[in-house]
Design an enzyme around this catalytic site. Structure first.
Site, mmCIF file in Angstrom:
data_model
loop_
_atom_site.group_PDB
_atom_site.id
_atom_site.type_symbol
_atom_site.label_atom_id
_atom_site.label_comp_id
_atom_site.label_asym_id
_atom_site.label_seq_id
_atom_site.Cartn_x
_atom_site.Cartn_y
_atom_site.Cartn_z
ATOM 1 N N ASP A 29 0.677 -1.036 -0.208
ATOM 2 C CA ASP A 29 -0.143 -0.085 -0.162
ATOM 3 C C ASP A 29 0.754 1.083 0.084
ATOM 4 O O ASP A 29 1.841 1.322 0.678
ATOM 5 C CB ASP A 29 -1.167 0.109 1.327
ATOM 6 N N ASN A 77 -11.178 -2.682 -5.487
ATOM 7 C CA ASN A 77 -10.451 -1.415 -6.405
ATOM 8 C C ASN A 77 -11.172 -1.248 -7.640
ATOM 9 O O ASN A 77 -10.487 -0.102 -8.253
ATOM 10 C CB ASN A 77 -8.619 -1.814 -6.470
#
Ligand code: IPE
Ligand code: IPE
Ligand code: MG
Length: 249
Positions: A29, A77
């Site tokens: 991330d 996502n």
């Protein structure tokens, strides 16, 4: 001071290659923030993140880690702008194509985990191609989690078990945790024992909900493109200095 109370616990500062985590999960991330800090588009962060990934997998493989699962694209996502989704899919495609030359040369076994049917047909074909190309390698098994969600994976496992019950192959009373494990994308692989997340966020974001039940969690503020092989070694050393009790004493 510690001497007053007996022998001081000796902290290891080097990776003990005889006590490696078997399976490391990576929530990669912070690519977007890495780019923003530099005044670059988010895509530049993803590109740098893909470079980081190659170095980390090479390092893990050289150390002798057997399994790594990397979170590349979650079922959530898809809610990003189409332009970013397309860029990420393009990067994944390049990664799979190049992996045959680079990572495969390093003996890495590449597999994709997640739901494939929502991916483009071209991507589905490339996944099969790369998997077949690397399947006889003997190095680290790298699961790339793409269109992966822990809940989707568990729903999928439940459906497989329900099907067996319906066909009379299984009694409801006989359903075990092992049956659920066998219905996951990671069937026949050990559970994750070390979970690493970069960028300072401390959440699972739907990653490997079943497989991390006894994982040691390791978080760093570093953004994924800044995560270096030395950081991986540090995470493993910390892992090796923890006391894992699994409910015992
Ligand atoms: C991780 O970086 C990569 C993916 C989720 C594909 P992000 O894109 O989430 O970066 P941040 O969290 O916005 O900085
Ligand atoms: C998790 O990161 C997914 C991947 C790393 C692919 P996100 O950036 O999507 O997670 P949230 O939104 O911060 O929970
Ligand atoms: Mg993020």
């Amino acid at each position: 001071m510690a001497g007053l109370f007996g022998r001081k616990k000796i902290e290891k500062r080097e990776v003990d290659l005889n006590n490696l985590p078997q399976h490391i999960g990576f929530i990669m991330d912070g690519n977007g923030r890495w780019a923003k800090k530099r005044g670059l588009p988010r895509s530049a962060g993803h590109k740098a993140g893909a470079e980081s990934l190659k170095k980390i997998i090479t390092e893990a493989n050289n150390m002798g880690v057997k399994y790594a699962t990397v979170y590349a694209f979650s079922t959530e996502n898809w809610s990003r702008p189409k332009e970013e989704v397309d860029y990420l899919m393009g990067l994944l495609m390049d990664y799979l194509v190049n992996a045959e030359k680079t990572l495969a040369g390093e003996n890495v076994v590449i597999r994709a985990i997640g739901s494939r049917k929502e991916l483009s047909e071209e991507m589905q074909r490339q996944i099969i191609k790369t998997e077949n190309f690397t399947k006889n390698n003997t190095g680290i098994i790298m699961n790339i989690a793409v269109n992966y969600g822990g809940r989707e994976e568990l729903v999928n496992a439940a459906r497989q078990i329900a099907e067996k019950v319906k066909n009379g192959e299984k009694n409801i009373e006989d359903i075990t945790a092992e049956d659920i494990g066998n219905g996951l994308y990671t069937a026949n692989q050990p559970d994750v024992d070390l979970l690493i997340r970069t960028s300072g966020e401390m959440r699972l974001s739907n990653f490997m909900l079943w497989q991390v039940s006894y994982a040691e969690m390791w978080f760093t503020d570093k953004l994924w493109p800044d995560f270096k092989p030395a950081d991986l070694r540090k995470a493993i050393i910390d892992f090796q200095n923890r006391g894992r009790r699994f409910g015992g004493i």
